[in-house]
Design an enzyme around this catalytic site. Structure first.
Site, short mmCIF file in Angstrom:
data_model
loop_
_atom_site.label_atom_id
_atom_site.label_comp_id
_atom_site.label_asym_id
_atom_site.label_seq_id
_atom_site.Cartn_x
_atom_site.Cartn_y
_atom_site.Cartn_z
N SER A 253 0.82 -1.22 0.00
CA SER A 253 0.00 0.00 0.00
C SER A 253 0.85 1.26 0.00
O SER A 253 1.95 1.28 0.55
CB SER A 253 -0.95 -0.03 1.20
OG SER A 253 -0.65 1.01 2.09
N LYS A 254 0.30 2.27 -0.62
CA LYS A 254 1.01 3.54 -0.81
C LYS A 254 1.49 4.09 0.54
O LYS A 254 2.54 4.72 0.63
CB LYS A 254 0.05 4.51 -1.49
CG LYS A 254 0.56 5.93 -1.65
CD LYS A 254 1.66 6.02 -2.67
CE LYS A 254 2.25 7.40 -2.71
NZ LYS A 254 3.62 7.45 -3.18
N ARG A 255 0.71 3.84 1.57
CA ARG A 255 1.04 4.41 2.87
C ARG A 255 2.41 3.96 3.38
O ARG A 255 3.07 4.67 4.13
CB ARG A 255 -0.04 4.06 3.91
CG ARG A 255 -1.07 5.15 4.05
CD ARG A 255 -2.21 4.68 4.89
NE ARG A 255 -2.88 3.55 4.23
CZ ARG A 255 -3.33 2.48 4.86
NH1 ARG A 255 -3.17 2.36 6.15
NH2 ARG A 255 -3.93 1.52 4.19
N GLY A 257 4.96 3.68 1.65
CA GLY A 257 6.02 4.31 0.84
C GLY A 257 6.77 3.31 -0.02
O GLY A 257 7.90 3.56 -0.42
#
Ligand code: GLU
Length: 485
Positions: A253-255, A257
């Site tokens: 997930s993008k969170r 990074g």
């Protein structure tokens, strides 16, 4: 068979998720393999999520990775526009057609009513589906409300009974009871379509033969098939791809990074290595082979190799692959790729050919470069304990006289090429009757202030050049003299 046409249909979120890039790659490979066309469509009807410049991220990433599209917003094509927000009229027209056919209906229910119904349903421990309240409105009632300008949505009218079977090329035949399918909104009150309507209309009008997308759309696919049937359109072949996971529990997930293409490029991964690695995330060539160029992937790709189970993104494996790709670069293209990192290290004015020879074979990621080259512009205030090396039987005390000899030699040395320096220092070792390491270890410490550099003392002296080598050597000799007083 019609010409194969596949599409990549990202929402402009501002970054390209690794899972999305994999979808694009497989759709591209399948089109290329079959002499078909690959289409880019931007799904931006959810305007709240739109991020400035987000479309460019998509265009640039696809070009950068070589996934050129035959039709798309910025290249045109016969089935445009390729941006959904520019197709509002098309969706409206098709939603009206569905209403005429009885496959959809207008719904005037307020948010409050829907929330109450949902709450009641959940209190009974049931999964909420819309109760078709507005399906029974009379023509007159509907007209009256329309005339009064009441807001409404258009909902899909799914039969309450029976079941729907649909086929996916990866997951096989799946049958669901129609009662489980909700009368989802097709056209929102603002006149914009939902994904449910837009994907069907666009895939049909754009002549898409193979719909390749994430598995999150698999369970809604029977609803889409009801729409295809209502329109009398041919259902495309579905190819749903399993999720890309960070580990057994978490999605990539993008969170964290570490989910977008750019995250990896910024960490010094090569685009070719990423594409190669992503290709193997959920697809197997049916052999042990792991390194594939894009052209070779076209050759090897087949739907049979796609997996049903989710793939775990193994950063270590990617890093290993990246090292293979770095090693395989020609020296010139290595220097070109590494240039931003050379600049970051302030190393661009040094002998980049020699630097490349020293570091290219050992790098796993390009972003290791600044750390490896920091000695070129930076002489740390090191501890003289570094001169101690048990195996080489050298320490600060024994280093000093050796360094004084080296200083004399390096002062009179005019040729600072690698060969000339190597020869002279070798001669000094012979002359002093010591081991190589007893000169080269202290010399490296003296002119770089660190124990680890790409190459050794000879390479460091060659890169630094005469003036800087002597300046550092003199300072280190002084440091040793002071340190041992
Ligand atoms: N816009 C959807 C997404 O980004 C695309 C789904 C599809 O490929 O149909 O997830």
């Amino acid at each position: 068979m019609n010409q194969v046409r596949t599409r990549f249909a990202p929402s402009p979120t501002g970054y390209l998720h690794i899972g999305g890039l994999r979808t694009a790659l497989y759709a591209w490979l399948f089109a290329r393999k079959n002499g078909g066309a690959f289409i880019l469509r931007i799904e931006d009807t959810d305007t709240e999520r739109e991020v400035e410049g987000a479309k460019d991220v998509i265009y640039n990433t696809l070009r950068q990775t070589g996934l050129y599209y035959d039709e798309g917003p910025d290249v045109g094509g016969p089935f445009g526009p390729y941006i959904q927000s520019e197709r509002a009229e098309i969706y409206k027209r098709h939603a009206e057609m569905l209403v005429q056919k009885g496959a959809a209906y207008r719904c005037f229910c307020s948010k409050e009513r829907l929330a109450q119904e949902r709450a009641k349903c959940e209190a009974r421990g049931e999964t909420y589906t819309y109760d078709k309240h507005c399906l029974s409105l009379s023509r007159e009632e509907i007209q009256k409300r329309l005339d009064a300008g009441e807001p409404y949505v258009i909902r899909q009218n799914i039969p309450r009974t029976g079941e729907t079977t649909y086929t996916d090329a990866v997951f096989g035949d799946i049958t669901v009871p129609n009662a489980d399918l909700d009368d989802n909104v097709l056209l929102k009150a603002d006149g914009m379509p939902t994904y449910n309507l837009a994907n069907v209309v666009d895939d049909h009008l754009m002549g898409i033969t193979h719909v390749i997308r994430g598995v999150e759309y698999l369970s809604s696919t029977p609803k889409y098939n009801h729409l295809y049937r209502a329109f009398g359109w041919e259902i495309p072949t579905y190819i749903h791809l399993p999720v890309v996971m960070k580990d057994k529990q978490r999605k990539l997930s993008k969170r964290h990074g570490d989910a977008s293409f750019d995250d990896f490029i910024n960490k010094g991964y090569l685009k070719e290595a990423l594409i190669n690695y992503i290709a193997l995330l959920g697809w197997s060539p049916g052999s042990e082979r792991e390194i594939f160029s894009l052209e070779e992937l076209i050759d090897a790709f087949s739907l049979e190799g796609l997996s049903r189970s989710s793939a775990i993104f193994d950063v270590e494996k990617l890093t290993w692959m990246n090292a293979q790709y770095i090693r395989a670069l020609s020296k010139d293209s290595f220097i070109e790729r590494a240039m931003p990192y050379f600049i970051e290290a302030g190393a661009e004015r040094f002998d980049l050919n020699l630097i490349a020879e020293l570091i290219q074979p050992r790098l796993e990621r390009l972003d290791e470069i600044p750390g490896k080259l920091s000695f070129l512009t930076n002489m740390p205030d090191y501890d003289i304990g570094l001169y101690t090396h048990k195996k080489m039987k050298t320490d600060a005390q024994s280093a000093l006289p050796v360094l004084l000899k080296a200083k004399a030699l390096l002062e009179s040395q005019t040729d600072y090429s690698l060969e000339a320096l190597r020869e002279s220092l070798h001669a000094l070792v012979e002359e002093l009757g010591i081991k190589n390491g007893q000169l080269l270890w202290p010399l490296r410490i003296a002119i770089t202030g660190t124990e680890v550099t790409p190459g050794g003392a000879v390479e460091a002296a060659c890169l630094l050049g005469k003036a800087e080598t002597l300046r550092r050597l003199n300072a280190s000799i002084k440091k040793l003299q002071n340190g041992m007083d």
